[in-house]
Scaffold this active site. Structure first.
Site, PDB file in Angstrom:
ATOM      1  N   CYS A 228       0.832  -1.196   0.000  1.00  0.00           N
ATOM      2  CA  CYS A 228       0.000   0.000   0.000  1.00  0.00           C
ATOM      3  C   CYS A 228       0.871   1.252   0.000  1.00  0.00           C
ATOM      4  O   CYS A 228       1.791   1.356   0.802  1.00  0.00           O
ATOM      5  CB  CYS A 228      -0.874  -0.026   1.253  1.00  0.00           C
ATOM      6  SG  CYS A 228      -1.813   1.477   1.500  1.00  0.00           S
TER       7      CYS A 228
ATOM      8  N   GLN B 188     -16.502 -10.699  13.858  1.00  0.00           N
ATOM      9  CA  GLN B 188     -15.048 -10.801  13.637  1.00  0.00           C
ATOM     10  C   GLN B 188     -14.682 -10.347  12.226  1.00  0.00           C
ATOM     11  O   GLN B 188     -15.404 -10.654  11.278  1.00  0.00           O
ATOM     12  CB  GLN B 188     -14.582 -12.245  13.842  1.00  0.00           C
ATOM     13  CG  GLN B 188     -14.787 -12.771  15.262  1.00  0.00           C
ATOM     14  CD  GLN B 188     -13.785 -12.234  16.263  1.00  0.00           C
ATOM     15  OE1 GLN B 188     -12.864 -11.499  15.920  1.00  0.00           O
ATOM     16  NE2 GLN B 188     -13.978 -12.580  17.523  1.00  0.00           N
TER      17      GLN B 188
ATOM     18  N   TYR C 208     -19.949 -12.180  26.592  1.00  0.00           N
ATOM     19  CA  TYR C 208     -19.555 -11.258  25.509  1.00  0.00           C
ATOM     20  C   TYR C 208     -19.810 -11.968  24.175  1.00  0.00           C
ATOM     21  O   TYR C 208     -18.907 -12.119  23.354  1.00  0.00           O
ATOM     22  CB  TYR C 208     -18.085 -10.848  25.593  1.00  0.00           C
ATOM     23  CG  TYR C 208     -17.636 -10.390  26.957  1.00  0.00           C
ATOM     24  CD1 TYR C 208     -17.706  -9.040  27.299  1.00  0.00           C
ATOM     25  CD2 TYR C 208     -17.134 -11.288  27.894  1.00  0.00           C
ATOM     26  CE1 TYR C 208     -17.284  -8.608  28.547  1.00  0.00           C
ATOM     27  CE2 TYR C 208     -16.713 -10.874  29.139  1.00  0.00           C
ATOM     28  CZ  TYR C 208     -16.786  -9.530  29.463  1.00  0.00           C
ATOM     29  OH  TYR C 208     -16.359  -9.116  30.703  1.00  0.00           O
TER      30      TYR C 208
ATOM     31  N   ASP D  53     -15.057 -13.750  25.867  1.00  0.00           N
ATOM     32  CA  ASP D  53     -14.399 -13.110  24.717  1.00  0.00           C
ATOM     33  C   ASP D  53     -14.597 -11.596  24.840  1.00  0.00           C
ATOM     34  O   ASP D  53     -15.333 -10.999  24.071  1.00  0.00           O
ATOM     35  CB  ASP D  53     -15.032 -13.647  23.414  1.00  0.00           C
ATOM     36  CG  ASP D  53     -14.364 -13.090  22.158  1.00  0.00           C
ATOM     37  OD1 ASP D  53     -13.363 -12.358  22.284  1.00  0.00           O
ATOM     38  OD2 ASP D  53     -14.847 -13.402  21.052  1.00  0.00           O
TER      39      ASP D  53
ATOM     40  N   CYS E 286      -8.500 -10.345  22.425  1.00  0.00           N
ATOM     41  CA  CYS E 286      -7.821  -9.592  21.368  1.00  0.00           C
ATOM     42  C   CYS E 286      -6.772  -8.667  21.975  1.00  0.00           C
ATOM     43  O   CYS E 286      -6.245  -7.800  21.301  1.00  0.00           O
ATOM     44  CB  CYS E 286      -8.836  -8.798  20.543  1.00  0.00           C
ATOM     45  SG  CYS E 286      -9.806  -7.670  21.554  1.00  0.00           S
TER      46      CYS E 286
HETATM   47  N1  SAH Z   1     -17.707 -13.621  20.807  1.00  0.00           N
HETATM   48  C1  SAH Z   1     -18.254 -12.699  19.850  1.00  0.00           C
HETATM   49  C2  SAH Z   1     -18.080 -11.233  20.206  1.00  0.00           C
HETATM   50  C3  SAH Z   1     -16.756 -10.815  20.765  1.00  0.00           C
HETATM   51  S1  SAH Z   1     -16.449  -9.072  20.787  1.00  0.00           S
HETATM   52  C4  SAH Z   1     -17.698 -12.992  18.473  1.00  0.00           C
HETATM   53  O1  SAH Z   1     -16.697 -13.690  18.319  1.00  0.00           O
HETATM   54  O2  SAH Z   1     -18.277 -12.499  17.501  1.00  0.00           O
HETATM   55  C5  SAH Z   1     -16.920  -8.588  22.362  1.00  0.00           C
HETATM   56  C6  SAH Z   1     -18.410  -8.388  22.534  1.00  0.00           C
HETATM   57  O3  SAH Z   1     -18.636  -7.995  23.896  1.00  0.00           O
HETATM   58  C7  SAH Z   1     -19.041  -7.311  21.681  1.00  0.00           C
HETATM   59  O4  SAH Z   1     -20.175  -7.844  21.047  1.00  0.00           O
HETATM   60  C8  SAH Z   1     -19.449  -6.228  22.686  1.00  0.00           C
HETATM   61  O5  SAH Z   1     -20.636  -5.558  22.314  1.00  0.00           O
HETATM   62  C9  SAH Z   1     -19.664  -7.033  23.931  1.00  0.00           C
HETATM   63  N2  SAH Z   1     -19.498  -6.357  25.225  1.00  0.00           N
HETATM   64  C10 SAH Z   1     -18.710  -5.311  25.546  1.00  0.00           C
HETATM   65  N3  SAH Z   1     -18.761  -5.058  26.857  1.00  0.00           N
HETATM   66  C11 SAH Z   1     -19.611  -5.969  27.404  1.00  0.00           C
HETATM   67  C12 SAH Z   1     -20.062  -6.241  28.736  1.00  0.00           C
HETATM   68  N4  SAH Z   1     -19.641  -5.502  29.768  1.00  0.00           N
HETATM   69  N5  SAH Z   1     -20.914  -7.261  28.916  1.00  0.00           N
HETATM   70  C13 SAH Z   1     -21.337  -8.020  27.887  1.00  0.00           C
HETATM   71  N6  SAH Z   1     -20.944  -7.806  26.601  1.00  0.00           N
HETATM   72  C14 SAH Z   1     -20.084  -6.803  26.366  1.00  0.00           C
END
Ligand code: SAH
Length: 464
Positions: A71, A290, A319, A390, A417
């Site tokens: 890039c 993701q 999460y 997560d 992450c």
């Molecule tokens: N496991 C899922 C999402 C992971 S990302 C996947 O792989 O697609 C983290 C997620 O946590 C997001 O959807 C975000 O909205 C949520 N999140 C953030 N803070 C939170 C909290 N305090 N309690 C519950 N969910 C939360």
């Protein structure tokens, strides 16, 4: 070392942010754009007592790991920190970063757990390894010095926009969408948002593509109640092949958070769908999904393997977003409970369970650190066999970790992450009776310093 002093050094290490680290007479210098193995000439731009920052002036001898970036904006753009490093060396960098955090922050012994080799992206014939993987882009709009409407990405650590017509991490088709939006804005005299004056309308354009379905979602984030002539733009966007959903999101706050809470649907569906591992998922613009679909499948496969289910277990997926991991688990568990804070994502999660005819899963809307402790209080004695977490970059709140330890599941699968907060949280869990067994880094974000990790912890009191 004094400010403006010119120095010569060999870069012998890399910071977590991807800066080169060199030493001159024992004094440490961080040099952006310098790569491990480079011999460079630099100039001191900032000096502190223990270390300083240098600017790269010249590469005197290039590192054996140096490659030509694809890039043209690779250096100024804040998106990619490692594009000048060979992909194999990037993988090593990430492996070392994760292990370093576990040792330094988590206090783990290097030999105390199984550190598995990072899962990198497979090479694709005819393509440079580790590019064109992202299914999502969020492009800030603004004005260039000459007053033209521009879009691109923020420069590292600032909010000045580096004009980028094509991002090599994403789908080349995004350009057509962005050009359609730009010409619409010029024609109808719609201003991009200006952060300093808080004037102007269009802040970001979010584009997401279903990797397996080719469906495209476009969402304009606006600093206003509506987009003038929005229907006209929607009609034009709907002519693009694969276009499935067009919407606006209202964000009138002074904030770095990209999305606001209110949606305005303009055309097509409200969501797109995509598939992972034989399951179909609906994804709204506000839901997390993701960004690297190829690696996501490998990540979820590992999470499932670590959960080691037999069909009878009660599993929590905290999460859970749109229920991606939850549904993966539900196929092999007795009952799965998911917890997620974003209402649009919880709605998707419930729709996704129905769409895939999965009945042994239930979703709760709320903060994991509130929902789980409350549930545990009102269901005393009810055990969980496996808990999967997560969390976002900041990791888990201590109150949640405390409840997890009290619930004492046989296994905890921690997907992260951010290996720094991961290491902090693992330290807490291990002090509470768990043992870190396996650590599996997965390269979800090639060309950047980011790395995903999935870990398996087992309960020392109930090893089965
Ligand atoms: N496991 C899922 C999402 C992971 S990302 C996947 O792989 O697609 C983290 C997620 O946590 C997001 O959807 C975000 O909205 C949520 N999140 C953030 N803070 C939170 C909290 N305090 N309690 C519950 N969910 C939360």
């Amino acid at each position: 070392m004094k400010k403006n002093q010119v120095f010569e050094t060999v870069i012998e290490d890399m910071s977590e942010q991807g800066e080169g680290i060199g030493r001159v007479n024992g004094y440490t210098l961080f040099v952006k754009d310098a790569l491990i193995g480079d011999r460079i000439e630099g100039r001191v731009i900032k000096e502190k007592k223990a270390y300083g920052y240098g600017k790269l002036l010249r590469i005197l001898e290039p590192s054996p790991f140096r490659v030509e970036p694809l890039c043209p904006a690779a250096l100024p753009c804040g998106g990619c920190q490692l594009q000048t490093m060979s992909y194999e060396r990037q993988l090593q960098f990430k492996q070392d970063k994760v292990e370093g955090h576990l040792v330094r922050i988590g206090g783990f012994e290097r030999s105390g757990f199984s550190m598995e080799p990072i899962i990198g992206m497979e090479p694709v014939p005819g393509q440079r390894r580790g590019f064109r993987y992202r299914n999502k882009g969020q492009f800030p709009f603004g004005r260039g010095k000459d007053g033209r409407i521009i879009y691109g990405f923020y420069a590292g650590r600032t909010h000045s926009i580096i004009e980028t017509e094509d991002c090599f991490l994403g789908d080349a088709a995004a350009r057509l969408v962005l050009e359609t939006v730009r010409s619409f804005m010029e024609e109808y005299k719609i201003d991009p948002y200006d952060e300093a004056s808080r004037q102007g309308l269009v802040r970001h354009v979010l584009i997401r593509t279903g990797y397996h379905t080719g469906q495209i979602l476009v969402c304009l984030v606006i600093n206003g109640r509506e987009l003038p002539h929005g229907r006209r733009l929607a009609e034009r966007l709907m002519e693009i092949g694969g276009m499935t959903s067009v919407s606006c999101n209202v964000n009138r706050q002074r904030t770095n958070v990209i999305l606001g809470s209110q949606m305005i649907h303009l055309a097509g569906e409200e969501c797109i769908t995509d598939r992972i591992g034989g399951l179909t998922y609906r994804i709204s613009p506000q839901s997390f999904y993701q960004v690297n679909p190829v690696q996501t499948e490998k990540l979820y496969g590992k999470a499932l393997e670590f959960a080691c289910l037999t069909g009878r277990e009660t599993v929590w997926d905290l999460y859970c977003g749109i229920g991606t991991i939850s549904l993966f688990l539900a196929r092999e568990a007795g009952q799965v409970y998911g917890v997620e804070v974003v209402p649009a994502a919880v709605k998707n999660a419930r729709e996704n369970a129905a769409l895939n005819h999965i009945a042994n899963v239930e979703f709760f809307e709320g903060r994991a650190e509130e929902v789980l402790p409350e549930w545990y209080e009102s269901h005393p004695g009810k055990a969980a066999d496996v808990i999967v977490v997560d969390p976002p970059r900041k990791g888990c709140e201590e109150g949640l970790l405390r409840t997890m330890v009290r619930m004492a599941p046989k296994r905890i699968v921690y997907v992260s992450c951010n290996s720094a907060t991961l290491a902090r949280d693992l330290k807490y869990l291990c002090a509470g009776g768990y043992r870190l067994e396996r650590v599996q880094p997965v390269d979800m974000f090639p060309m950047t310093v980011g790395v995903e990790v999935v870990c398996l912890l087992s309960n020392l009191n109930q090893i089965s």
